[in-house]
Design an enzyme around this catalytic site. Structure first.
Site, mmCIF file in Angstrom:
data_model
loop_
_atom_site.group_PDB
_atom_site.id
_atom_site.type_symbol
_atom_site.label_atom_id
_atom_site.label_comp_id
_atom_site.label_asym_id
_atom_site.label_seq_id
_atom_site.Cartn_x
_atom_site.Cartn_y
_atom_site.Cartn_z
ATOM 1 N N ASN A 58 0.838 -1.206 0.000
ATOM 2 C CA ASN A 58 0.000 0.000 0.000
ATOM 3 C C ASN A 58 0.872 1.256 0.000
ATOM 4 O OD1 ASN A 58 0.609 -0.794 2.699
ATOM 5 N ND2 ASN A 58 -1.084 0.385 3.521
ATOM 6 N N GLU B 114 0.424 5.249 0.546
ATOM 7 C CA GLU B 114 -0.489 6.299 1.003
ATOM 8 C C GLU B 114 0.003 7.676 0.560
ATOM 9 O OE1 GLU B 114 -1.030 5.631 5.219
ATOM 10 O OE2 GLU B 114 -2.307 3.886 4.807
ATOM 11 N N CYS C 47 -4.131 0.660 -2.456
ATOM 12 C CA CYS C 47 -4.009 -0.599 -1.700
ATOM 13 C C CYS C 47 -2.940 -1.507 -2.312
ATOM 14 C CB CYS C 47 -5.332 -1.346 -1.698
ATOM 15 S SG CYS C 47 -6.646 -0.519 -0.793
ATOM 16 N N GLU D 106 -3.168 -4.623 -3.073
ATOM 17 C CA GLU D 106 -3.705 -5.501 -4.128
ATOM 18 C C GLU D 106 -3.676 -4.790 -5.480
ATOM 19 O OE1 GLU D 106 -4.959 -4.751 -1.190
ATOM 20 O OE2 GLU D 106 -6.170 -6.365 -0.350
ATOM 21 N N CYS E 139 -10.508 -4.722 0.272
ATOM 22 C CA CYS E 139 -11.613 -3.750 0.300
ATOM 23 C C CYS E 139 -12.487 -3.947 -0.941
ATOM 24 C CB CYS E 139 -11.052 -2.324 0.364
ATOM 25 S SG CYS E 139 -10.430 -1.685 -1.203
ATOM 26 N N CYS F 35 -10.880 -3.045 -4.334
ATOM 27 C CA CYS F 35 -9.903 -4.032 -4.801
ATOM 28 C C CYS F 35 -10.581 -5.319 -5.274
ATOM 29 C CB CYS F 35 -8.883 -4.333 -3.715
ATOM 30 S SG CYS F 35 -7.690 -2.987 -3.538
HETATM 31 N N1 THU Z 1 -5.229 -1.541 2.595
HETATM 32 C C1 THU Z 1 -4.654 -2.364 1.685
HETATM 33 O O1 THU Z 1 -3.604 -2.065 1.110
HETATM 34 N N2 THU Z 1 -5.269 -3.541 1.419
HETATM 35 C C2 THU Z 1 -6.359 -4.011 2.085
HETATM 36 O O2 THU Z 1 -6.822 -5.111 1.793
HETATM 37 C C3 THU Z 1 -6.961 -3.209 3.147
HETATM 38 C C4 THU Z 1 -6.489 -1.808 3.236
HETATM 39 C C5 THU Z 1 -4.517 -0.292 2.952
HETATM 40 C C6 THU Z 1 -5.145 0.997 2.516
HETATM 41 C C7 THU Z 1 -4.579 1.958 3.529
HETATM 42 O O3 THU Z 1 -3.269 2.341 3.136
HETATM 43 C C8 THU Z 1 -4.436 1.123 4.794
HETATM 44 O O4 THU Z 1 -4.402 -0.227 4.360
HETATM 45 C C9 THU Z 1 -5.555 1.317 5.802
HETATM 46 O O5 THU Z 1 -6.797 1.143 5.214
#
Ligand code: THU
Length: 134
Positions: free
Chosen positions: A43, A45, A54, A56, A88, A91
């Site tokens: 991920n 940000e 994310c 994925e 999520c 994704c």
């Molecule tokens: N996130 C992911 O990368 N994958 C998931 O399956 C759930 C959420 C990330 C998004 C964000 O950077 C952090 O986790 C919190 O939601």
């Protein structure tokens, strides 16, 4: 052609590169293409919070950039969630573009606990695939 262990270990490695200074929730994904190649994602940000990408989707974008179009398995891991992490909604939609209903998703928790599901299970009532064929 590869096993779950390799994929889970790869997802764990990917999480080490997580850029998540805002949520402090690290995620790694390892996506296996139909030809056996494994692509990592983490991920990423941003200080404009809504722009977070994310793990994925990071993996999907890397793989498609490399010319891949079909994936058989993905492992998703967070060292910050005891509960095996499932993707999520956004994704799930993006994964379902390139993964068949029988494709496998391996959710992995921080203690290594796993939960395995099919794409069909996590994306019921999937729609719109025929838009491609018009
Ligand atoms: N996130 C992911 O990368 N994958 C998931 O399956 C759930 C959420 C990330 C998004 C964000 O950077 C952090 O986790 C919190 O939601």
């Amino acid at each position: 052609m590869g096993n779950d262990e390799e994929l889970v270990e790869s997802a764990m490695r990917a999480a080490e590169n997580s850029y998540s200074p805002y949520s402090k929730f690290r995620v790694g994904a390892a996506l296996r293409a139909a030809d056996g190649t494994v692509y990592l994602g983490t991920n990423v940000e941003n200080r404009s919070y809504g722009l977070a990408i994310c793990a994925e989707r990071s993996a999907i974008v890397r793989a498609v950039t490399d010319g891949q179009r079909r994936f058989t398995d993905i492992a998703i891991y967070s060292p910050d969630s005891v509960e095996p992490l499932s993707p999520c909604g956004a994704c799930r939609q993006v994964l379902s573009e390139f993964m068949r209903p029988e494709a496998r998703l391996i959710f992995v928790g921080s203690n290594g606990a796993r939960s395995v599901h099919s794409m069909a299970e996590v994306m019921p009532f999937d729609a719109l695939h025929d838009l491609k064929d018009r």
